[in-house]
Write an enzyme that holds these catalytic residues in place. Sequence first.
Site, PDB file in Angstrom:
ATOM      1  CG  ASP A 257      34.778  41.989  43.645  1.00 57.54           C
ATOM      2  OD1 ASP A 257      33.571  41.761  43.837  1.00 57.54           O
ATOM      3  OD2 ASP A 257      35.402  42.979  43.644  1.00 57.54           O
ATOM      4  CG  HIS A 258      29.385  36.984  43.507  1.00 58.04           C
ATOM      5  ND1 HIS A 258      28.945  37.041  42.079  1.00 58.04           N
ATOM      6  CD2 HIS A 258      28.572  36.185  44.015  1.00 58.04           C
ATOM      7  CE1 HIS A 258      27.926  35.889  41.772  1.00 58.04           C
ATOM      8  NE2 HIS A 258      27.883  35.235  42.976  1.00 58.04           N
ATOM      9  NE  ARG A 259      32.937  44.843  44.145  1.00 58.60           N
ATOM     10  CZ  ARG A 259      33.876  45.881  44.722  1.00 58.60           C
ATOM     11  NH1 ARG A 259      33.338  47.118  44.945  1.00 58.60           N
ATOM     12  NH2 ARG A 259      35.146  45.801  44.646  1.00 58.60           N
TER      13      ARG A 259
ATOM     14  CB  VAL B 247      33.913  36.800  38.991  1.00 62.28           C
ATOM     15  CG1 VAL B 247      33.831  35.533  38.512  1.00 62.28           C
ATOM     16  CG2 VAL B 247      35.061  37.662  38.473  1.00 62.28           C
TER      17      VAL B 247
END
Lengths: 336, 380, 437
Positions: C407-409, C411
């Site tokens: 989850d790019h939010r 990580v």
Amino acid sequence: MTTLTLNQAINAGLRKAMEDDPKVVLLGEDIGTLGGVFRVTDGLMKDFGSHRVIDTPLAESAIIGTAVGLAYRGFRPVCEIQFDGFIYPGFDQIVSQVAKLHMRTHGQVRMPLTIRVPFGGGIGSPEHHSESPEAYFVHTSGLRVISVSNPQDAYTMLRQAIASDDPVLFFEPKRRYHAKGEVDLDLDLSRAPAMGAARVVSAGTDVTLVTYGPLVATALDAAKAAADEGVSIEVIDLRSLSPIDYGPLEESVRRTGRLVVTHEASETLGLGAEIVAAVTERCFNYLESAPVRVTGFDIPYPPSKLEKHHLPDLDRMLDGVDRALGRPNSLSGLEG
Amino acid sequence: MLEATASPGTSPQPGLHQLIAADGSAVTDELLAPFVADVDDEQLRGLLGEMVVIRRIDFEATALQRQGQLALWPPMLGQEAAQIGSVHALEKDDFIFPTYRENGVAYCRGAKLAGIMSTWRGSANTGWDPYEFNMATPQIIIGAQTLHATGYAMGLAMEGKESLAIAYLGDGATSQGDVHESMVFAASFQAPVVFFCQNNHWAISEPVGLQAHAPIAGRAPGYGIPSLRIDGNDVLAVLAATRWAATRARSGGGPSFIEAVTYRMGAHTTADDPTRYRGVTELEEWAAKDPIARLRAFLQVRGQLDAGQEAAIEAKADAVAAELRAGCIGMPDPAPMSIFDNVYTAAHAILDRQRDHYERYLAGFAGTAEVNTLPAGARP
Amino acid sequence: MIVDFKLPDLGEGLTESEIVSWQVSVGDTVKLNQVIGEVETAKAVVELPSPYAGTVTAIAHAPGTVVEVGEVIISFDVAGDAPVGDVPPVNAEPKRVPTLVGYGADPESTRRPARRGRTFEAPALSSSPVVVHTAQVQGDRPRSTPPVRKLARDRGVDLADVFGTGERGLITREDVVGFAGGRAPGAGTAAPAPASSMHAVDNSAREVRTPIKGVRKLTAAAMVQSAFTAPHVTEFLTVDVTAGMELLARLRASREFADVKLTPLTLAAKAVCIGIARQPALNSRWDGPNNEIVTMNYVNLGIAAATPRGLIVPNIKNAQTLGLHGLAAALGALAGTARAGKTPPADLAGGTFSITNIGVFGIDAGTPILNPGEAGILALGAVRNTPWEHQGGIALRQVMTLSLSFDHRLVDGEQGSRFLADVGAVMADPAMALALG
């Protein structure tokens, strides 16, 4: 067991109370010689005398106010207000005096009054004869308020009200006066359900439907009709409006998760508002859908030809049940 | 047996019945005189002493209010004769239904001073046990007590008793519906009730002329109730008239109405300013008819009041005033949780729940410093 | 008796005033409320009415003196036996002004409003989760809140299946969110089984209709929720895991590991825990309502498993505390329970990171969808003999691709990459666990 109509059951209850306690006196308009406009006090003056069944002058404030004086003297007055709409001239004596005297005198003076009020609509009458003023009295601390729905309760709860040392407002559903029911005239008061107890009158699993007085019969009819559609409604008769017995309501809502409250009185600040607030506070984490109120509208009582639109009937109750169940209903699609 | 009957009314007596005039001289009154033929000088001195004491109570209570010790006080200044004269016509078994101004009656009946004060201090809604000396609690709803008295009297009649109920009311109350309904019921059931109306000429700022276009005493006969109009500042006339009414009641004669004409020398209550609605001349006129001064003069003229007796009366008044002040200032505040007491005679689940919840709430403050009660003048 | 009159607080924040004049002298008899003097505040000259009736015995300060609030300024000999008690100084401000009918309303305060301090008893610790089930046995419905009920309804979750971690067993939003979600089809160590909700295929029809319900409905809802809430990034790392496989083979033969089954999944589980310790962002969740990122200090490692009812992701609680043997045992138990269709709700809730083993199907890599609420998911590809660089030459090595979605939010690229590199390093050379751990 005897089969009695509701008004006969009240008559029997008054008779028994007067036999049991010589301090019980009845006051009201037309209750003596005529026996009451609904014959509820029929025969009582003949048997107990005009000093115990008192035809009063036409003055509601005085009926209540002199009853206060009689209570001071140690009597146990039972006042009749001939019709719900005529209680207001006596409102001040009820609210400022009857309700407060026990507390005002630190418990030294008791007001064991019973005030009988035929109430509710559905009798095709002109103005002021179909009111539902119970909320004003439920909101008044110091009063107990009960409303019977059937002859057995009428018989026992009236006697309990008269025996109570607190002032009790006794709301009788006049449109049900001729409804018949089985009454155990020998039932000991101590073995009868408590005056303050609510009762599940029809068990169910899908929705809890709460009401009192004249609409209990309608709610039971609604439950039968719903059963034919596969919906199981649990109907609860409050019986006591002040205090409300929340135990059975909570136990039911914890199972069904859905609440519908119905009464003839107007929606705003009617008993439904209090019950929904209290049940939401107590059972928030069990609620599956928002509680629903099916009530009279916020209007003065309409002319008799229109009263059927104002009074909750079977169809309106079931529409509310549909809403609680998330089924299509008259308000489907509306937000709020 | 209580039965509704139609009873012929008695027309109001002309003039004002008096036995002692304002200047202290004796007045002949054929109707009243027989009822006080037994009253001797010692008893008159006793009446004087009581009027002085209740005037002193009034003065002291007014001062206490000014000092923030009472929320308010309804002065009875000027009405001492009406209160003392009437209460002394009553027996122990008679039941009194007062207004909020009959604190002199309460004192004479036996109410404790601290009890009387507690209502006006805001510590309690009532200052005495009604059944201890058969006097209901002060009534604030104007006129409501007349129905209670009528009902009580109906009960007495039903029981065949020889006692009576007395309702005190003011001139303003005679406009209230309840008062008229009570007279209808009293007449219809021939209840042994005395309606004792003190016409003190003012209902807060409204003069009696607004409440009645004809003498108040003339109303009751319209209901079939005999009535007397008397000088309410003449303690002997008040005593006699109340005995007249009591005799009627005790002997099955039914209800009576007394209009005691007097004057509210003080304000309606302690925060009222009467200079806004009435003139000084009126006060001076009525000061000349003072009930205490006239009885003092009456006794002095007959040589029945010496300095020693006067001093004794003053000393008694001083003692009562001191006791009243101490009892008021020393009165403990009621306990917070007592707000839930006596609302009902039996358990009420909703109220009991509220009580439990509030107890928990208060417990959360136990032992912590109360920030909001710093003494006046202190800086946080 | 002698009583002192102290300079009262005249309001407006004054701490002192100047005595302007006295209207009485020592020995004068004074009546209640009689004006006895004047003081000057910043704004005006104010009269002082006497709060006592009595005789003046002492005047403490001469005109012209500046006096502090609370200082004695004048004393009286007051008649009477009882003390006057708490008669407030007559002109202390602010005070209530009596009305016709009482003391009057409270005046507006000049002080800043403040709450009274309170203490509460420590609430009783929440009762054990067993209570919830007992209540349900009695007929009560599961406890939750209306918004969470709606969430559950939308996701097709039956609250009766969800374990409540809230107060007294309340089912929270996290409980529902953490409940069995589903993503790309895969299996742990169990053989995939057809979902029970599928009807028998009728080959004569042109199309087959299967009602959307049960686990499939759940899984679908979870996938949609996850895919369209968390911005997914997938990275791939292909590693030579020959050394790892050799270790597993050696351990299988040892007595200590005789009672468990060791697979690449076992080693991957350990590697993931080591990697999370170094990159905790992979073990966090996005708490939107509270506007916080929550990083867990424990790893509840979810393993995708196929069951008779469909795909579920039961998790091993506190996997970070388990060694290889412990992990192997847990994995075995998990798989067995899942195959039998007896995974309890407690196992399905509270996961923090997931692994899906697509290698058992012979698949190399994929772009797995996150288990809703989690920050990362690792897909294990098949182990293949592949020509690979080895010690400067080309040799057939056992090679596996690791696919990590995150989850790019929560990580960022560097964190995800470093994590994947760590996992790969441990798979490739288990001794690296000593270096990294």
